[in-house]
Design a protein around this motif. Structure first.
Motif, short mmCIF file in Angstrom:
data_model
loop_
_atom_site.label_atom_id
_atom_site.label_comp_id
_atom_site.label_asym_id
_atom_site.label_seq_id
_atom_site.Cartn_x
_atom_site.Cartn_y
_atom_site.Cartn_z
N TYR A 176 -4.61 0.81 3.72
CA TYR A 176 -3.57 1.84 3.76
C TYR A 176 -3.88 2.97 2.79
O TYR A 176 -3.68 4.15 3.12
N LEU A 177 -4.37 2.61 1.60
CA LEU A 177 -4.69 3.65 0.62
C LEU A 177 -5.80 4.58 1.13
O LEU A 177 -5.78 5.78 0.86
N VAL A 178 -6.75 4.03 1.87
CA VAL A 178 -7.78 4.86 2.50
C VAL A 178 -7.12 5.73 3.58
O VAL A 178 -7.43 6.91 3.72
N GLY A 179 -6.21 5.14 4.32
CA GLY A 179 -5.55 5.87 5.41
C GLY A 179 -4.75 7.07 4.93
O GLY A 179 -4.71 8.10 5.61
N ILE A 180 -4.14 6.98 3.78
CA ILE A 180 -3.28 8.08 3.32
C ILE A 180 -3.97 9.00 2.33
O ILE A 180 -3.42 10.02 1.92
N GLY B 117 0.83 -1.21 0.00
CA GLY B 117 0.00 0.00 0.00
C GLY B 117 0.86 1.25 0.00
O GLY B 117 0.56 2.23 -0.70
N VAL B 118 1.95 1.23 0.77
CA VAL B 118 2.87 2.36 0.79
C VAL B 118 3.46 2.57 -0.60
O VAL B 118 3.54 3.70 -1.09
N PHE B 119 3.84 1.47 -1.25
CA PHE B 119 4.43 1.56 -2.59
C PHE B 119 3.44 2.14 -3.59
O PHE B 119 3.78 3.04 -4.38
N ILE B 120 2.20 1.67 -3.56
CA ILE B 120 1.19 2.18 -4.49
C ILE B 120 0.89 3.65 -4.19
O ILE B 120 0.76 4.46 -5.10
N ALA B 121 0.82 4.01 -2.91
CA ALA B 121 0.58 5.41 -2.54
C ALA B 121 1.72 6.29 -3.02
O ALA B 121 1.51 7.42 -3.47
N TRP B 122 2.94 5.77 -2.94
CA TRP B 122 4.11 6.54 -3.43
C TRP B 122 4.00 6.74 -4.94
O TRP B 122 4.26 7.84 -5.44
N LEU B 123 3.65 5.68 -5.66
CA LEU B 123 3.50 5.79 -7.11
C LEU B 123 2.42 6.81 -7.49
O LEU B 123 2.56 7.56 -8.44
N ALA B 124 1.33 6.81 -6.73
CA ALA B 124 0.19 7.69 -7.04
C ALA B 124 0.33 9.07 -6.44
O ALA B 124 -0.46 9.96 -6.74
N LEU C 237 -5.81 11.92 0.69
CA LEU C 237 -5.85 13.37 0.96
C LEU C 237 -4.75 13.83 1.92
O LEU C 237 -4.81 14.92 2.47
N ILE C 238 -3.75 13.00 2.10
CA ILE C 238 -2.58 13.37 2.90
C ILE C 238 -1.37 13.36 1.96
O ILE C 238 -1.14 12.36 1.28
N PRO C 239 -0.62 14.47 1.89
CA PRO C 239 0.54 14.48 0.99
C PRO C 239 1.50 13.34 1.32
O PRO C 239 1.77 13.07 2.50
N PHE C 240 2.01 12.68 0.25
CA PHE C 240 2.93 11.56 0.48
C PHE C 240 4.33 12.11 0.73
O PHE C 240 5.02 12.56 -0.17
N THR C 241 4.72 12.09 1.99
CA THR C 241 6.09 12.41 2.41
C THR C 241 6.55 11.23 3.26
O THR C 241 5.71 10.45 3.76
N PRO C 242 7.85 11.06 3.45
CA PRO C 242 8.30 9.95 4.30
C PRO C 242 7.65 9.98 5.69
O PRO C 242 7.22 8.95 6.21
N PHE C 243 7.59 11.17 6.31
CA PHE C 243 6.99 11.26 7.65
C PHE C 243 5.52 10.84 7.62
O PHE C 243 5.07 10.05 8.45
N ASN C 244 4.77 11.40 6.65
CA ASN C 244 3.34 11.09 6.58
C ASN C 244 3.10 9.61 6.28
O ASN C 244 2.18 9.00 6.82
N ALA C 245 3.92 9.04 5.40
CA ALA C 245 3.77 7.63 5.04
C ALA C 245 3.99 6.74 6.27
O ALA C 245 3.23 5.79 6.49
#
Length: 149
Positions: free
Chosen positions: A82-86, A29-36, A88-96
């Motif tokens: 995880y995708l629901v969790g992140i 999920g983290v990987f897909i969120a990073w890609l998107a 509308l939150i900007p993908f940064t290392p801290f936020n992820a």
């Protein structure tokens, strides 16, 4: 066809890691969120909805193939949550990492109505919906934490 469903539902067999499969599966999920992460909000929403729909479909079929109501190797639900969790939150290392920790906390704790859904629903929806609730809790909590700091 069953092997393809199991392959997808287990996150390319990441879910077969003998310890903490859900935690390792959430990394997809983290990987897909990073890609998107660089895409528009609408595109991110479409990706999340597509992953959720696919997760419900493959989790139900994989569950029947593997046996049991919610086989521990199925991690497609963690990816969706995880995708629901992140969202509308900007993908940064801290936020992820923040969302990862919050999602795993709520996924394990299963606060109402996640626990109820986990116990009462069957099939792919029963496997995935409680993780979506955990994702909502993680999302709201992450927004609160980010607002406070």
């Amino acid at each position: 066809m069953k092997k393809a469903m199991v392959f997808i539902a287990t996150g390319a067999y990441v879910g077969r890691i003998p310890f903490m499969p859900g935690t390792f599966g959430t990394l997809w999920g983290v990987f897909i969120a990073w890609l998107a992460g660089g895409l528009s909000i609408e595109s991110q929403a479409l990706i999340a909805l597509a992953v959720i729909a696919a997760s419900i479909a493959v989790s139900g079929q994989a569950s029947r193939a593997l046996g049991g109501k919610d086989h521990p190797s199925i991690i497609a639900d963690e990816i969706s949550g995880y995708l629901v969790g992140i969202f509308l939150i900007p993908f940064t290392p801290f936020n992820a990492i923040l969302v990862f920790i919050l999602f795993r906390f709520f996924d394990i704790l299963k606060p109402y109505p996640a626990g109820l859904m986990d116990r009462r629903l069957g099939g792919g929806a029963g496997i995935v919906l409680d993780d979506l609730v955990a994702g909502v809790y993680a999302n709201v909590s992450a927004h609160a934490v980010l607002w406070l700091i």
